[in-house]
Design a protein around this motif. Structure first.
Motif: not given
Length: 130
Positions: A1-14
């Protein structure tokens, strides 16, 4: 698998409005897109972090609370780390906006300085001097 890095980080807020203000006004991330997903009673806020990175901030009705702080060493995401050029300046900026920041420490392995603060839901965010 070849990746280019992170696309996003997902955060759920209250509390969507409180977290939106924190990430945009306190941390200064710019809004890419804000979407109301009526069928899920949820918002999705895409935020630009630096030149290439993104955070997806989600709201959901009554999400369960975060289990603990990094010292508990539970499985899963431990913290979000942001690279900064000047750690002391960034800490001073956050503290001037009322955000408590832990004392600056030194990474024994890299010799770089770092510290932590929390988002409105207690998610640990690390500042790491690049």
């Amino acid at each position: 698998m070849q990746t280019q890095g992170f696309h996003h980080v997902a955060i759920i807020c209250s509390n969507y409005e409180k977290s939106k203000k924190f990430y945009t006004e306190i941390l200064g991330f710019s809004v890419i897109q804000e979407t109301l997903r009526k069928e899920r009673d949820s918002y999705k806020l895409d935020l630009q972090v630096g030149n290439h990175d993104r955070i997806e901030l989600f709201s959901f009705p009554n999400p369960p609370a975060r289990i603990g702080y990094p010292q508990t060493e539970a499985c899963g995401l431990r913290h979000l780390a942001l690279a900064v050029d000047n750690l002391e300046q960034t800490v001073n900026e956050l503290e001037s906006k009322g955000v408590p920041v832990e004392p600056i420490r030194l990474d024994e392995l890299t010799g770089k300085q770092f510290t932590f603060f929390k988002d409105p839901d207690g998610l640990p965010i690390e500042l790491y001097e690049s």
